[in-house]
Enzyme design. Structure first.
Site, short mmCIF file in Angstrom:
data_model
loop_
_atom_site.label_atom_id
_atom_site.label_comp_id
_atom_site.label_asym_id
_atom_site.label_seq_id
_atom_site.Cartn_x
_atom_site.Cartn_y
_atom_site.Cartn_z
N ASP A 4 0.83 -1.20 0.00
CA ASP A 4 0.00 0.00 0.00
C ASP A 4 0.87 1.25 0.00
OD1 ASP A 4 -2.69 -0.70 -0.20
OD2 ASP A 4 -2.79 -1.26 1.90
N ASP A 59 -10.15 3.09 -4.39
CA ASP A 59 -10.87 1.92 -3.88
C ASP A 59 -12.17 1.69 -4.64
OD1 ASP A 59 -8.91 1.53 -2.00
OD2 ASP A 59 -10.03 2.48 -0.37
#
Length: 117
Positions: A4, A59
């Site tokens: 991430d 997302d």
């Protein structure tokens, strides 16, 4: 391995991700490396030399407007940066089947599933 890009405070992903890639390659094992900086730095243009996949958008949420926006963002990536062996644009998780959290119709879920395949 998904790496991430949260709370990176202005670091350059083109400089940071190669370190993890080198470390993974040094193990001598075949490890799928996924860059996850949300597509903000056009990883489809440079990620192929570092990883096997990269997030090409933010997302994915379980609703049609968000799903459609990711499909449109994926379609906007030039063809030379899509579908290479060992180099894929990651549209984030598939939401089909998570009906308790979403409100998409059956047709929308089928469209999502088809586009993520």
């Amino acid at each position: 391995v998904k790496m991430d890009w949260c709370n990176t405070d202005g670091a350059d992903p083109r400089e940071v991700y190669p370190h993890m890639s080198s470390a993974l390659n040094a193990t001598g094992r075949r490890i799928h490396f996924n860059l996850c900086e949300g597509g903000s730095e056009a990883p489809w243009e440079w990620g192929y030399d570092i990883a096997m996949s990269w997030r090409m958008s933010g997302d994915h949420n379980n609703n049609w407007p968000n799903t459609l926006s990711i499909i449109e963002a994926s379609a906007a990536i030039p063809a030379q940066y899509t579908g290479k062996p060992f180099g894929w644009n990651d549209m984030d998780m598939l939401e089909t089947g998570n009906t308790h959290e979403g409100d998409m119709t059956d047709v929308e879920y089928r469209t999502e599933f088809s586009m993520w395949a």
